[in-house]
Design a protein around this motif. Structure first.
Motif, mmCIF file in Angstrom:
data_model
loop_
_atom_site.group_PDB
_atom_site.id
_atom_site.type_symbol
_atom_site.label_atom_id
_atom_site.label_comp_id
_atom_site.label_asym_id
_atom_site.label_seq_id
_atom_site.Cartn_x
_atom_site.Cartn_y
_atom_site.Cartn_z
ATOM 1 N N ASP A 189 41.509 40.678 39.293
ATOM 2 C CA ASP A 189 42.633 41.655 39.714
ATOM 3 C C ASP A 189 42.259 42.361 41.206
ATOM 4 O OD1 ASP A 189 42.529 41.058 36.945
ATOM 5 O OD2 ASP A 189 43.588 43.053 36.473
ATOM 6 N N GLY A 190 40.910 42.646 41.437
ATOM 7 C CA GLY A 190 40.531 43.377 42.744
ATOM 8 C C GLY A 190 40.281 42.554 43.847
ATOM 9 N N SER A 231 32.870 44.590 48.999
ATOM 10 C CA SER A 231 32.991 45.295 47.992
ATOM 11 C C SER A 231 32.136 46.475 47.747
ATOM 12 C CB SER A 231 32.861 44.249 46.563
ATOM 13 O OG SER A 231 33.047 45.017 45.426
ATOM 14 N N ARG A 236 33.972 44.046 41.820
ATOM 15 C CA ARG A 236 35.303 44.359 41.030
ATOM 16 C C ARG A 236 36.204 44.206 41.739
ATOM 17 N NH1 ARG A 236 34.245 44.144 35.756
ATOM 18 N NH2 ARG A 236 32.139 44.425 35.063
ATOM 19 N N THR A 237 36.254 45.149 43.051
ATOM 20 C CA THR A 237 37.266 45.452 43.977
ATOM 21 C C THR A 237 36.852 45.059 45.323
ATOM 22 O OG1 THR A 237 36.832 47.601 44.259
ATOM 23 C CG2 THR A 237 38.558 46.875 42.650
ATOM 24 N N THR A 239 37.903 44.449 49.910
ATOM 25 C CA THR A 239 39.060 44.676 50.753
ATOM 26 C C THR A 239 38.696 43.445 51.841
ATOM 27 O OG1 THR A 239 37.662 46.260 51.924
ATOM 28 C CG2 THR A 239 39.367 47.111 50.399
#
Length: 367
Positions: A189-190, A231, A236-237, A239
Motif C-alpha cells: 500500500d505504501g 522509507s 512500510r511507506t 517516497t
C-alpha cells in the motif's frame, strides 16, 4: 534486475580517538599529491590484492566486519570468509548452492551472516549462518515466478529488508525481525507505482541501503528516469525522487547508494555496457534523498559500488570495472585513484576498507 559507509554493519565498537587519528592520517595521504621518487614505495594508501583462491568466481557481495574480518559472496554459490586480514580465505559456501548466484551478503560479526541469491522464481533465496559458515539454514525461498530479488540491508542485528523488482507494478519488500531467520512480504500500500521498465541492479549489494534504526533507500534504473526511493519506517511507506543520473535504457540507472547519516547520501551508476559512455554517473543529496544534485566533476565511468570513508564527512570511494574514484568534498567532484576492476566496496570504523569483483579479485586498503 534481470541481466554504506557504516550503514551496512551493526554492532561495532571501537576507540574513536585512536582509530580516528589513524584514519585521518591515511586519508591525508590518500588525497595528497603523488609521492616523490625518493619517498618509500607503497607509502600512500592503495588497494592491495589478496589471494582469494577463486579466480573463476565474480564477487559482487561483500560485507566488511573489520580490517581482519570480511565475507565475500559470488557466482557458483560461493561464500568466502577471512579472519586474518585476507591472508587466507575459507570456503564456507552453503552445500547444494553451486547453481545459485550470490549478489549480497550482510555480516554481523565473524560467525553470523546472511546471504542473498538472486534470480527469477526459486533462484531468489536467503541463507543464514550462526557458526562462521560451518552450517547454513535456508530461511527464504521465493515461490513467485514474477519476483526477482536484488539486494538486502540490515538496520541492526534483528531488523532487515530485501527488495525485489516490481510485482504487479510495485517493488516488493521482504522484512525480517529476527536477524534473517524468517521473512515476510510487506504490504504494498505504501509503495509508489513503478515506472515502465523500472527495476533494481543486483550489481554490488548496494541497491538497498539503510542508515540508523528506520531509514532505508532503494536505487533504480531501466526506466525513463533513474530514481531513489526512501522509507523512514523500515519499508512500510516510501517516497520517490528523480536523480540526474541518466537512465532510459535497461542497462542504465543508479547502481549503488551510500549514506553516512540519514541526510547525506551518494549515488553512482551509469551504463554497465563497456562500450557505452556513462556521463553524469554520480549524484549527491543533503536532505535524505528528497532531492539529488549532479556531481560537478562526476565519476569517470560506470561505477557499481560506493562507500564513505570512516570518520570522514566528505570522503568516499566509488568502484567499477575500470577503476576506483575518490571524492574529498562530499561527492561534488571525483577523481580516479586506481584502475583495477572491482564491483563492490565496503568500509568499517577501523579503516577496514575492502573491495571485490571479477576473477576472484579482493583487496584491502593499505597505507
Amino acid at each position: 534486475m534481470r541481466r554504506s559507509g557504516s550503514t551496512r554493519r551493526v554492532g561495532h565498537t571501537f576507540r574513536t580517538v585512536a582509530v580516528g587519528a589513524v584514519c585521518g592520517a591515511a586519508l591525508a595521504a590518500l588525497t595528497a599529491v603523488p609521492a616523490q621518487a625518493h619517498e618509500p614505495e607503497g607509502r600512500a594508501p592503495h588497494w592491495e590484492l589478496k589471494d582469494s583462491g577463486k579466480p573463476e568466481v565474480r564477487f559482487r557481495g561483500l560485507s566488511a566486519v573489520s580490517r581482519s574480518t570480511a565475507w565475500l559472496a559470488g557466482t557458483a554459490g560461493t561464500v568466502l570468509r577471512t579472519t586474518d586480514g585476507g591472508a587466507t580465505w575459507r570456503d564456507v559456501s552453503p552445500p547444494g548452492a553451486a547453481e545459485l548466484q550470490f549478489r549480497d551478503i550482510e555480516a554481523f560479526d565473524a560467525r553470523r551472516a546472511v546471504v542473498l541469491a538472486i534470480g527469477e522464481g526459486e533462484a531468489s533465496r536467503v541463507y543464514r549462518t550462526d557458526d562462521g559458515g560451518a552450517t547454513w539454514t535456508e530461511s527464504f525461498r521465493n515461490t513467485d515466478p514474477r519476483a526477482f530479488y536484488d539486494c538486502m540491508t540490515f538496520f541492526d542485528r534483528r531488523h532487515g529488508l530485501a527488495m525485489s523488482d516490481p510485482v504487479d507494478g510495485k517493488f516488493r519488500i521482504l522484512s525480517t525481525g529476527d536477524g534473517g531467520r524468517s521473512w515476510k512480504v510487506l504490504p504494498s500500500d505504501g509503495m509508489p507505482a513503478a515506472l515502465e521498465g523500472e527495476a533494481g541492479f543486483a550489481a554490488s549489494g548496494q541497491c538497498l541501503v539503510g542508515s540508523g534504526p528506520k531509514d532505508v533507500w532503494m536505487a533504480t534504473g531501466g526506466a525513463a528516469r533513474a530514481r531513489v526511493l526512501h522509507s523512514g519506517d523500515r519499508g512500510r511507506t516510501w517516497t520517490a525522487a528523480d536523480t540526474p543520473i541518466p537512465a532510459g535504457d535497461p542497462a542504465r540507472g543508479v547502481f549503488a547508494l551510500a549514506f553516512r547519516d540519514r541526510t547525506h547520501g551518494l549515488a553512482v551508476g551509469g551504463d554497465y555496457r563497456p562500450d557505452q559512455a556513462s556521463p553524469q554517473a554520480a549524484a549527491r543529496t543533503g536532505d535524505g534523498g528528497a532531492a539529488w544534485r549532479s556531481a560537478a566533476t562526476p565519476v569517470t565511468a560506470y561505477r557499481s559500488g560506493v562507500a564513505w570513508l570512516p570518520h570522514s564527512r566528505t570522503a568516499a570511494l566509488a568502484v567499477g570495472p575500470t577503476g576506483t574514484d575518490l571524492t574529498t568534498d562530499g561527492g561534488r567532484t571525483w577523481r580516479t585513484v586506481d584502475t583495477g576492476s572491482y564491483d563492490t566496496v565496503d568500509c568499517t570504523p577501523d579503516l577496514g576498507c575492502w573491495a571485490a569483483g571479477e576473477k576472484g579479485r579482493v583487496a584491502r586498503l593499505e597505507s
